[in-house]
Motif scaffolding. Structure first.
Motif: not given
Length: 706
Positions: A24-52
């Motif tokens: 979750t912290t990594t997802e926020r870092i990616l969002y605030y740095t402009g690397r992603t334009h949507r916050m992925g959430e672990v509980h939704d199975g939508a985290a960018t870094m948890d791709h498997l």
């Protein structure tokens, strides 16, 4: 291409106990740095870094994922290479290899759970690789959150020197922001997505505490620098913000202190100051000590500065198999590697060509033309690269320190469901071993069974699911089994004679040798500890009896035989062999004759060394309400557990113990039953110890049928 300014590069990892909020912290870092334009959430199975698929379904991180992003501090852009690591102890290999190639780390702690078992494991790994780190106490919005209690635990349980750089404004549901102790300003975040933040008044009930901890921060800074010490005694107000930053930066990089921050990544609070701290305090590739290694021919120590103009040197730290070929993750320590160029693989001694280069963003590949010192990237096209291999300039060879991985302790027997799947299974298992150095495959010589071994039940479950889902190989599996070891306890002298006909040619060889346990000093050697060899080998035989050219074949034969002990077929922990005399008469194949003689000699001599069976012991760390502690301790005693201490925790207590793995299968479910679901446990490998004679006899009978 223009040479990068390395002082503005940060190679960092994010590591913690499971469920502390790393992804979750990594997802926020990616969002605030402009690397992603949507916050992925672990509980939704939508985290960018948890791709498997397994990660999305289970809501946990299984494999370390790398990405690259950028953050600006004082109008200066900083390049971040970030690796998000798993928290479950079964996947500690991912943390191990990540820390080997990173320059700094964000250590996450849950504001309620504090320093949890895997926090300690990760901390020890970071200590081993001398990785500077900053602490982030996450989940400040949770019930029971206590920032200062976690700071205290970092000091007491991790033997570190934490220095709070912030304190929270409010806790639990009243957590609204933080006080920056350097500027003495309050910071609050907007409720929508945390993108905007502003200065807020410091409440009166927080101001007194903030003043107190600001004073402690100045004391800590003054103790680290003589100039600041003078200013502190003369006039503390004369110490500038920049002077504090400089001292904190130096002390952090020298591993003297741990700057501590707080926030709630899920509630979008506290992440931006954490990014500023990464820029200010964690080292660039230029700030860390030059990587050192050994010249493969002269064996002299050499070093490589983090400089694009230096000879190329990189370390392969991860292999991912795909239908398009292996994707090899590398950390470049010096020099430049260009697309379609060649390099030397020191392990094989062969040239390899890199066809394509990529900067990774989780499972997405962004092509680049070249990578240089300080970069973490991926290469495609190399034929034979493994985890731990050194890539280097052909004219300036060097062997960088390899990565040491723990040995697997849990095994499962598997077989393909159809005969047609046999070849596919063997190929797929080979790919899985390339990807995961803690996943081992062996064939039992007596039964012909394929045994796969891993770090725990969950680890093997994930790997076998991958075998089925990705490689389409369905297997039947047996119950989990312990990976024992064997230890020789007596040194004997043995003479072995080989006399046989091979395709009409006589093969005659004789070996006179001593075999037994290793010396104590050998067990402390770098070669043994790093896993390079378990065989202590020496030659006292005259060269006319055993020519030097044949010695490597004999040594390899003994080394190979150590994988199959004679007591119950388990690997031998360590072995000492001294060649005393020999003889060979074998036409065109004297090496083969000596090799066969050594193998036969091992099989006949090893049972006479009074071998012992060793079993793996696990370190168990339990968190439980006090009401259930008595029942849990009684259950551990029944499992041959050894208490290792108890301590008070928020909302309960912690229990540390060691117990043999053979008694712990299904333990977590049993613990839940004992505590009505309120206790939790974490296990990691501790050590091997001698198995009681009655249990050894039962294991040998089960394996050998005798």
């Amino acid at each position: 291409m223009k040479k990068k300014a390395l002082q503005f590069t940060r190679n960092i990892g994010i590591a913690a106990h499971i469920d502390a909020g790393k992804t979750t912290t990594t997802e926020r870092i990616l969002y605030y740095t402009g690397r992603t334009h949507r916050m992925g959430e672990v509980h939704d199975g939508a985290a960018t870094m948890d791709h498997l698929t397994e990660e999305k379904e289970r809501g946990i991180t299984i494999t370390a994922a790398a990405t690259r992003t950028e953050w600006k501090l004082d109008n200066q852009a900083y390049d971040f290479n970030i690796i998000d690591t798993p928290g479950h102890v079964d996947f500690t290999v991912e943390v191990e290899r990540s820390l080997r190639v990173l320059d700094g780390m964000i250590a996450l702690f849950c504001a309620r759970g504090g320093v949890e078992p895997q926090s300690e494991t990760v901390w020890r790994q970071a200590d081993r690789y001398k990785v500077p780190r900053i602490g982030f106490v996450n989940k400040m919005d949770r019930q029971g959150a206590d920032f200062l209690e976690v700071v205290k635990q970092v000091k007491e349980r991790l033997d570190a020197t934490p220095v709070p750089m912030q304190i929270p404004i409010g806790e639990e549901e009243d957590f609204v922001g933080i006080v920056d102790l350097i500027t003495m300003k309050g910071i609050g975040w907007d409720e929508e997505d945390g993108s905007t933040f502003k200065e807020i008044p410091i409440p009166d009930d927080v101001l007194e505490e903030a003043t107190k901890y600001r004073e402690k921060l100045l004391e800590s800074a003054a103790e680290l620098d003589d100039v600041l010490m003078e200013k502190y005694f003369e006039n503390p107000a004369s110490i500038s913000e920049e002077e504090i930053h400089q001292v904190i930066q130096k002390a952090t990089q020298e591993l003297k202190i741990i700057p501590m921050f707080c926030g709630s990544a899920y509630k979008n609070k506290g992440v931006q100051p954490l990014l500023d701290a990464v820029c200010r305090y964690l080292p660039s590739p230029e700030d860390v000590e030059a990587i050192s290694g050994e010249h493969p021919h002269t064996k002299k120590q050499e070093s490589r500065e983090a400089d694009a103009d230096a000879p190329f040197a990189a370390l392969a730290f991860k292999v991912v198999h795909s239908k398009h070929g292996n994707l090899i993750f590398i950390r470049v320590y010096s020099g430049v590697l260009e697309e379609n160029s060649t390099f030397l693989n020191v392990r094989t001694g062969k040239r390899e060509r890199v066809h394509r280069l990529f900067q990774m963003h989780a499972d997405k590949q962004n092509p680049v033309k070249q990578v240089e010192a300080g970069d973490i990237a991926a290469v495609v096209g190399a034929r034979d690269l493994r985890t731990g291999d050194t890539l280097c300039d052909q004219k300036h060879p060097i062997i960088l320190e390899n990565i040491t991985f723990p040995e697997p302790v849990v095994g499962v027997a598997i077989e393909p469901r159809t005969q047609g799947d046999l070849d596919n299974m063997e190929e797929a298992l080979g790919f899985l071993m390339e990807e995961d150095p803690t996943f081992h495959v062996a064939v039992n010589e007596d039964t012909g069974q394929t045994i796969v071994r891993g770090m725990g039940e969950l680890h093997l479950e994930i790997v076998l699911n991958k075998l089925n889902n990705e490689y389409k190989v369905a297997v039947n599996q047996g119950a989990p089994q312990v990976t024992y070891k064997e230890r020789f306890t007596k040194t004997i002298r043995h003479k072995q004679i080989l006399n046989r006909q091979q395709e009409g040619v006589g093969q005659v060889a004789e070996l006179d040798f001593e075999i037994g346990p290793t010396d104590a000093d050998f067990l402390k050697s770098e070669a043994y500890i790093s896993g390079k060899t378990r065989l202590q080998f020496s030659v006292e035989a005259p060269s006319d009896a055993i020519p030097d050219a044949y010695v490597p074949a004999i040594q390899k034969a003994f080394s190979d035989m150590m994988d199959y002990g004679t007591l119950a077929g388990y690997p031998v922990e360590g072995m000492k062999v001294t060649l005393i005399h020999g003889f060979v008469q074998a036409g065109d194949a004297p090496e083969l004759a000596f090799e066969l003689c050594a193998r036969k000699g091992f099989r006949e001599a090893a049972p006479k060394t009074a071998p012992l069976l060793l079993e793996p012991f696990m370190l168990i760390k339990i968190t439980t309400p006090e009401d259930y502690a008595g029942g849990i301790m009684s259950d551990l005693n029944r499992r041959r557990g050894l208490p290792k201490g108890q301590y008070t925790r928020p909302n309960g207590m912690g229990i540390n113990a060691e117990a043999p793995l053979s008694e712990l299968f299904g333990y977590v479910n049993n613990l839940r039953a004992l505590s009505t679901g309120r206790a939790s446990a974490s296990m990691e490998f501790s050590h091997y110890a001698a198995t009681p004679s009655n249990i050894q006899a039962a294991v040998v009978k089960k394996v050998r049928g005798i």
